[in-house]
Design an enzyme around this catalytic site. Structure first.
Site, PDB file in Angstrom:
ATOM      1  N   GLN A 178      -6.047   2.695  -1.472  1.00 10.38           N
ATOM      2  CA  GLN A 178      -5.152   2.008  -0.542  1.00 10.38           C
ATOM      3  C   GLN A 178      -3.702   2.243  -0.919  1.00 10.38           C
ATOM      4  O   GLN A 178      -3.389   2.763  -1.998  1.00 10.38           O
ATOM      5  CB  GLN A 178      -5.469   0.514  -0.512  1.00 10.38           C
ATOM      6  CG  GLN A 178      -5.431  -0.159  -1.867  1.00 10.38           C
ATOM      7  CD  GLN A 178      -6.014  -1.565  -1.830  1.00 10.38           C
ATOM      8  OE1 GLN A 178      -5.280  -2.539  -1.954  1.00 10.38           O
ATOM      9  NE2 GLN A 178      -7.333  -1.671  -1.675  1.00 10.38           N
ATOM     10  N   HIS A 218       0.446   0.385  -0.013  1.00 13.49           N
ATOM     11  CA  HIS A 218       1.165  -0.751   0.562  1.00 13.49           C
ATOM     12  C   HIS A 218       2.545  -0.319   1.054  1.00 13.49           C
ATOM     13  O   HIS A 218       3.153   0.590   0.496  1.00 13.49           O
ATOM     14  CB  HIS A 218       1.315  -1.863  -0.483  1.00 13.49           C
ATOM     15  CG  HIS A 218       0.013  -2.320  -1.061  1.00 13.49           C
ATOM     16  ND1 HIS A 218      -1.039  -2.729  -0.276  1.00 13.49           N
ATOM     17  CD2 HIS A 218      -0.415  -2.398  -2.345  1.00 13.49           C
ATOM     18  CE1 HIS A 218      -2.059  -3.059  -1.061  1.00 13.49           C
ATOM     19  NE2 HIS A 218      -1.706  -2.867  -2.308  1.00 13.49           N
ATOM     20  N   GLU A 252       2.962  -4.739  -6.390  1.00 10.32           N
ATOM     21  CA  GLU A 252       2.003  -5.507  -7.178  1.00 10.32           C
ATOM     22  C   GLU A 252       1.869  -4.912  -8.579  1.00 10.32           C
ATOM     23  O   GLU A 252       2.169  -3.736  -8.815  1.00 10.32           O
ATOM     24  CB  GLU A 252       0.643  -5.542  -6.496  1.00 10.32           C
ATOM     25  CG  GLU A 252      -0.051  -4.192  -6.406  1.00 10.32           C
ATOM     26  CD  GLU A 252      -1.340  -4.232  -5.588  1.00 10.32           C
ATOM     27  OE1 GLU A 252      -1.403  -5.018  -4.639  1.00 10.32           O
ATOM     28  OE2 GLU A 252      -2.263  -3.459  -5.911  1.00 10.32           O
ATOM     29  N   HIS A 270      -3.691   3.883  -4.758  1.00 12.33           N
ATOM     30  CA  HIS A 270      -4.380   3.308  -5.908  1.00 12.33           C
ATOM     31  C   HIS A 270      -5.731   2.753  -5.490  1.00 12.33           C
ATOM     32  O   HIS A 270      -5.961   2.441  -4.314  1.00 12.33           O
ATOM     33  CB  HIS A 270      -3.533   2.202  -6.551  1.00 12.33           C
ATOM     34  CG  HIS A 270      -3.181   1.081  -5.624  1.00 12.33           C
ATOM     35  ND1 HIS A 270      -2.229   1.198  -4.631  1.00 12.33           N
ATOM     36  CD2 HIS A 270      -3.648  -0.196  -5.540  1.00 12.33           C
ATOM     37  CE1 HIS A 270      -2.118   0.057  -3.983  1.00 12.33           C
ATOM     38  NE2 HIS A 270      -2.985  -0.810  -4.512  1.00 12.33           N
ATOM     39  N   ARG A 317      -5.790   1.290   4.134  1.00 11.22           N
ATOM     40  CA  ARG A 317      -6.901   1.908   3.408  1.00 11.22           C
ATOM     41  C   ARG A 317      -7.043   3.379   3.780  1.00 11.22           C
ATOM     42  O   ARG A 317      -6.966   3.737   4.951  1.00 11.22           O
ATOM     43  CB  ARG A 317      -8.202   1.153   3.701  1.00 11.22           C
ATOM     44  CG  ARG A 317      -8.159  -0.299   3.241  1.00 11.22           C
ATOM     45  CD  ARG A 317      -9.432  -1.041   3.581  1.00 11.22           C
ATOM     46  NE  ARG A 317      -9.318  -2.439   3.178  1.00 11.22           N
ATOM     47  CZ  ARG A 317      -8.800  -3.388   3.933  1.00 11.22           C
ATOM     48  NH1 ARG A 317      -8.378  -3.093   5.157  1.00 11.22           N
ATOM     49  NH2 ARG A 317      -8.702  -4.627   3.491  1.00 11.22           N
TER      50      ARG A 317
END
Length: 416
Positions: free
Chosen positions: A124, A126, A161, A282, A301
């Protein structure tokens, strides 16, 4: 580890309803105990989070414990039932502080999770804030409801993250060196894989190959995935192909196996961390980790999943530079306190606290999560797996106990 303590039932008031655990000293809010939702996904462990929380397993895979105020799964005030988001909305300045409200608006800008990974997650990526706004608005314009399985954007925020390992934690993060991947592919006996190696040796080869593989029609993708998995079964002496073989056991026909071949493999030991910026591909493969992030649920995804894959959107936001991940070494700032610095991300200031009876000051707004032992936060008892929110108006909160806790606040005031 200290055995988890049972959470006391709230005392009933005169009207028979639970007494609110929202405490005040005069007009000032103080720390509150939280009840935190658990999300169940197929990749989760059925035992790790129940053990952390000191309760029996549900019989389902329990993948993520959420601590925060994201509207998708907000924590609630223990004994009160009010979402943490509602507590903040009622008085943003008291709960968050004027500086946080000015910078991020009247919402908690960070989210803290426990990840319990038993089988590999999807590959995925972000978005940045700008990409998130564009994507959210486009999906709204297309008439996709927030709970539509085809939807990737659930808010207008970015999602930088970090994963901090609590056990050995295995992950694919960032693209590997294309030349190193090419050298492995050149040992293949199949012309499709040898041809991919030749592409990777060009200056823009990584991007060209990723775009080719993600936009193949279903039949062509299935053909090359079959070639790859067949070769992986016979080349398990090569760590790159051995990993593909292992992933193929969970996702045997998934074109994400092609991307997995291109990513960097990490095994974090407990206490080690990796930061994942926007646009960096990642996939978390196994283990337990604490995950601080900006408060968002936006996930694009690219493969290794039965869920919706939006290849066009992945290609819009993907960054192709090798080693886009950032390994984060903790910095000891005070005795028993290790800070995990993330430059350039105002939302996140994570610290690992080795608790002692002497106590640690916890300025708000802050989330506190105990992962070992037990603690007390100005009269709020925190057993293993328990969490609390410290509002900005609580200027003297002190954390004591025996064990380990994580604290998460913003990086707006680095002097803290």
């Amino acid at each position: 580890m200290v055995a988890p303590a049972a959470r006391p039932d709230p005392r009933p008031g005169d009207d028979g309803r639970p007494v609110s655990h929202v405490r005040r000293l005069g007009c000032r809010l103080v720390a509150v105990l939280l009840d935190n939702p658990v999300r169940s996904y197929a990749w989760g462990s059925p035992t790790v989070i129940p053990e952390l929380l000191g309760r029996a397993p549900s019989g389902q895979p329990e993948a993520e414990l959420w601590v925060g105020a994201h509207p998708g799964s907000p924590s609630t005030v223990s004994g009160d039932g009010r979402p943490l988001s509602a507590l903040i909305e009622a008085d943003p300045v008291a709960t968050l502080g004027a500086a946080v409200v000015d910078r991020f608006g009247p919402r908690l800008p960070f989210l803290l999770k426990i990840l319990a990974v038993q089988r590999p997650l999807s590959i995925q990526v972000h978005p940045t804030i700008e990409q998130a706004v564009e994507g959210y608005d486009a999906e709204d314009a297309a008439g996709l409801a927030l709970d539509d399985p085809r939807r990737s954007y659930h808010d207008r925020n970015h999602k930088p993250e970090m994963a901090v390992a609590l056990t050995p934690f295995e992950a694919l993060v960032g693209f590997d060196d294309p030349v190193a991947v090419a050298a492995s592919l050149e040992q293949s006996e199949h012309p499709d894989l040898v041809g991919a190696a030749a592409v990777l040796r060009d200056d823009d080869g990584l991007e060209r190959l990723v775009r080719r593989w993600l936009t193949l029609d279903a039949d062509a993708a299935a053909e090359i995935v079959t070639v790859l998995t067949g070769e992986a079964s016979t080349r398990r002496h090569d760590p790159r192909f051995a990993l593909v073989h292992r992933l193929a056991e969970a996702y045997p026909h998934d074109r994400g196996l092609l991307l997995a071949l291109l990513l960097r493999h990490h095994v974090l030991e407990p206490g080690e961390a990796v930061f994942v910026p926007a646009g960096v591909p990642h996939a978390y493969l196994s283990g337990v980790a604490v995950e601080p992030q900006a408060s968002s649920d936006n996930t694009l995804r690219a493969g290794l999943t039965p869920k919706h894959v939006d290849a066009a959107e992945v290609l819009r936001i993907l960054r192709y530079e090798p080693r886009g991940e950032v390994l984060v070494a903790p910095v000891v700032t005070d005795p028993g306190i290790e800070l995990y610095p993330v430059p350039g991300v105002d939302e996140l200031r994570l610290a690992r606290v080795l608790l002692s009876r002497s106590g640690v000051m916890v300025p708000g707004p802050c989330l506190v999560l105990v992962v070992e032992g037990s603690a007390s936060l100005d009269g709020v008892s925190l057993a293993r797996g328990h969490a609390a929110f410290v509002p900005a108006s609580e200027t003297g909160a002190t954390l004591t106990g025996d064990g380990v806790a994580f604290t998460l606040t913003t990086a707006l005031d680095q002097a803290r």
